[in-house]
Write a protein that holds these residues in place. Structure first.
Motif, mmCIF file in Angstrom:
data_model
loop_
_atom_site.group_PDB
_atom_site.id
_atom_site.type_symbol
_atom_site.label_atom_id
_atom_site.label_comp_id
_atom_site.label_asym_id
_atom_site.label_seq_id
_atom_site.Cartn_x
_atom_site.Cartn_y
_atom_site.Cartn_z
ATOM 1 N N GLY A 284 0.763 -1.184 -0.124
ATOM 2 C CA GLY A 284 0.077 -0.082 0.022
ATOM 3 C C GLY A 284 0.754 1.159 -0.020
ATOM 4 N N ASP B 277 3.887 5.609 7.813
ATOM 5 C CA ASP B 277 3.754 4.592 8.597
ATOM 6 C C ASP B 277 3.907 3.235 7.698
ATOM 7 N N ARG C 102 -7.307 -6.535 -5.214
ATOM 8 C CA ARG C 102 -8.730 -5.860 -4.803
ATOM 9 C C ARG C 102 -8.537 -4.614 -4.543
ATOM 10 N N ASN D 14 -1.512 2.097 -5.500
ATOM 11 C CA ASN D 14 -1.645 1.457 -4.131
ATOM 12 C C ASN D 14 -1.355 -0.147 -3.864
ATOM 13 N N GLN E 11 -17.037 0.837 -3.832
ATOM 14 C CA GLN E 11 -16.737 1.464 -2.696
ATOM 15 C C GLN E 11 -16.643 3.129 -3.044
ATOM 16 N N GLU F 34 -2.805 14.574 6.783
ATOM 17 C CA GLU F 34 -1.876 14.993 5.485
ATOM 18 C C GLU F 34 -0.974 16.272 6.007
#
Ligand code: ATP
Ligand code: MG
Length: 507
Positions: free
Chosen positions: A38, A52, A125, A131, A171, A224
């Motif tokens: 990601g 992260d 997916r 990403n 989504q 952000e």
């Protein structure tokens, strides 16, 4: 086989590297395959700050998380249904552990069924190609890049590409996400993704974003580094009302956001990495009344503890300011100790919002002067050791005293510092070396002594026995040396005169 391990090693902060090695080690011991995925991989490739570490595991990460917890990591949130765990590793390093899964939609737009899967299915997916990239952390393939959707080339082109035609239908929160990534990275939507985006907006899909998903995006925009472009883009695309109609009406407090963003830059250039999620959230919601803020956060699915921290943030910052202005923090060293313990986010908010010049100057001194002095203390300790003081509690006490004195503006030059260290540690100054002083004027001193000795010797000899040349020199024996000195001084005087006249002439 491109090797991204080198890139990782050079880009990760030490605490992130330690966390990655620990996850890698534990997964290997437990027999799981593990991948970095990601945002971490995307940011690694684009050169953005690695905020992260997102790990994906072919298996259930729960046991791994428990082991990490034993080593001091903190579980922040666990979603058992999705097998996703938010975690805080040692050194304030944020990350997540997720089980590799496939989201299976019976029909587009229905709730997906989760099927535990391999990494390749998991990547396919995901929302956008940029990403959907992973780096293997497994011994046989460590450093191998997995890029089934060809995200690398989209990154090179500067494009956000959705992975299926049903992406926004499945989504709708991806509408917010697409705008957020585009604004953050200054990328554009790939042509077909742009069409799908417009189609989704025509069908009003944005209104079916769940409050929970909207809340996740609100949290994300507050984290952000520069939230303004994303917020403006959401406003321009009529997406702000999905976050909350009140916010769409009143607009984010852009001035407050800009002030905080500027403070972030200043802190970064002073070597501090502030996390400003809560302060920024307060700035974003700054134009809403506290009652409205509370309703918004609750609707957006913020957890109770998170809500309390967010809603009580300004009050705790003002309490901290009051303490900083109290007599307790009068001495610089006390103010330093207080600010050292205070969450950096609160100091940052005060720097952006406080009107109290005394509080501001203390925080600025802490950031710009006091911290560098503190960081230079190991060097001071080496100096003290070199002066002969053995390490121990008394040694540490002296160092702390020096620190307090330096905060008050003294003991900064090496000479001052050594003097101070001697005084505080009770180490005597070395005795003044006479020889050294003599060394400074060897010609005069030695010559004078020699001449006096020679004169005395001559005096002891009867005049008749003296050699003719010495007779003259010894006549007024006591004045022989001064005379010699006068002679030299005369020569010197003539020389300087000559120089002076020379200079005059050249003018
Ligand atoms: P950020 O830098 O904002 O954290 P991120 O890409 O890491 O960005 P996260 O929300 O932390 O975003 O999610 C981690 C990864 O999970 C994403 O990179 C993406 O691959 C996947 N992901 C997150 N949300 C979705 C979604 N709605 N649909 C599909 N995949 C998603
Ligand atoms: Mg992330």
């Amino acid at each position: 086989m491109p090797d991204y391990m080198f890139l990782l090693e050079s880009r990760l902060l030490p605490e992130q590297r330690a966390a990655m090695l620990r996850v890698q080690e534990l997964s290997a011991a437990m027999g799981f395959n593990v991948y970095l995925t990601g945002g971490t991989v995307r940011d690694l490739i684009t050169g953005a700050t690695l905020r992260d570490l997102d790990f994906t595991i072919e298996g259930n990460p729960s046991r791994l998380a428990r082991e990490l917890e034993k080593g001091g990591a903190k579980i922040l949130f666990e979603d058992e249904r999705l097998r996703t765990i938010e975690i805080l590793f040692a050194g304030e390093c944020e990350g997540s552990l997720s089980a590799a899964r496939d989201d299976y939609y019976v029909r587009p737009g229905t709730r997906p069924e989760y099927r535990w899967s391999t990494i390749m299915e998991d990547l396919r997916r995901r929302d956008f190609s940029l990403n959907a990239i992973a780096i293997s952390l497994n011994s046989a393939s460590r450093g191998l890049l997995l890029d089934p959707a060809n995200g690398l080339s989209d990154i090179e082109r500067g494009e956000i590409r959705a992975l299926t035609i049903h992406s926004f239908t499945n989504q709708p929160s991806r509408l917010l996400r697409a705008m957020r990534f585009a604004a953050r990275m200054n990328f554009k939507l790939e042509a077909r993704t742009q069409e799908w985006f417009e189609l989704a907006m025509e069908r009003d899909l944005q209104h079916s974003i769940t409050p929970q998903d909207a809340g996740d995006e609100l949290r994300a925009v507050a984290r952000e580094e520069r939230p303004i472009p994303t917020l403006k883009s959401w406003e321009a695309h009529r997406l702000m009302e999905c976050i909350h109609p009140r916010l769409a009406k009143r607009h984010p407090d852009y001035e407050a956001i800009a002030r905080l963003a500027k403070v972030r830059e200043d802190l970064l250039s002073a070597g501090l990495r502030p996390r400003l999620g809560t302060a920024m959230l307060n700035a974003i919601l700054g134009r809403l009344q506290s009652r409205e803020q509370a309703a918004l956060l609750s609707k957006a699915g913020f957890r109770t503890a998170e809500r309390e921290v967010a809603l009580g943030f300004v009050a705790s910052a003002l309490r901290a300011q009051k303490e900083l202005l109290s007599r307790k923090c009068e001495a610089p060293v006390e103010a330093y100790r207080f600010l050292e313990r205070l969450p950096l986010e609160i100091s940052a908010w005060l720097l952006a919002e406080s009107t109290k010049s005394k509080a501001l100057s203390k925080i600025r001194a802490y950031v710009q002067k006091w911290r560098p002095i503190r960081m230079a203390l190991p060097g001071v300790a080496t100096e003290l050791e070199a002066l002969g003081m053995p390490r121990g509690p008394r040694f540490d006490g002296v160092i702390e005293q020096v620190f307090a004195i330096q905060l008050a503006g003294r003991g900064k030059t090496p000479e001052e510092r050594v003097k101070l260290l001697r005084k505080l540690a009770g180490i005597k100054e070395p005795p003044k070396k006479k020889l050294e002083e003599k060394k400074k004027k060897p010609a005069k001193g030695v010559r004078k002594a020699e001449l006096v000795a020679a004169a005395k010797q001559l005096e002891a000899v009867k005049p008749a026995e003296r050699p003719p040349a010495a007779r003259k020199a010894a006549a007024p024996a006591a004045t022989a040396a001064p005379k010699e000195m006068r002679k030299r001084a005369g020569a010197k005087h003539a020389k300087t005169q000559k120089k002076k006249t020379g200079r005059r002439r050249s003018r």
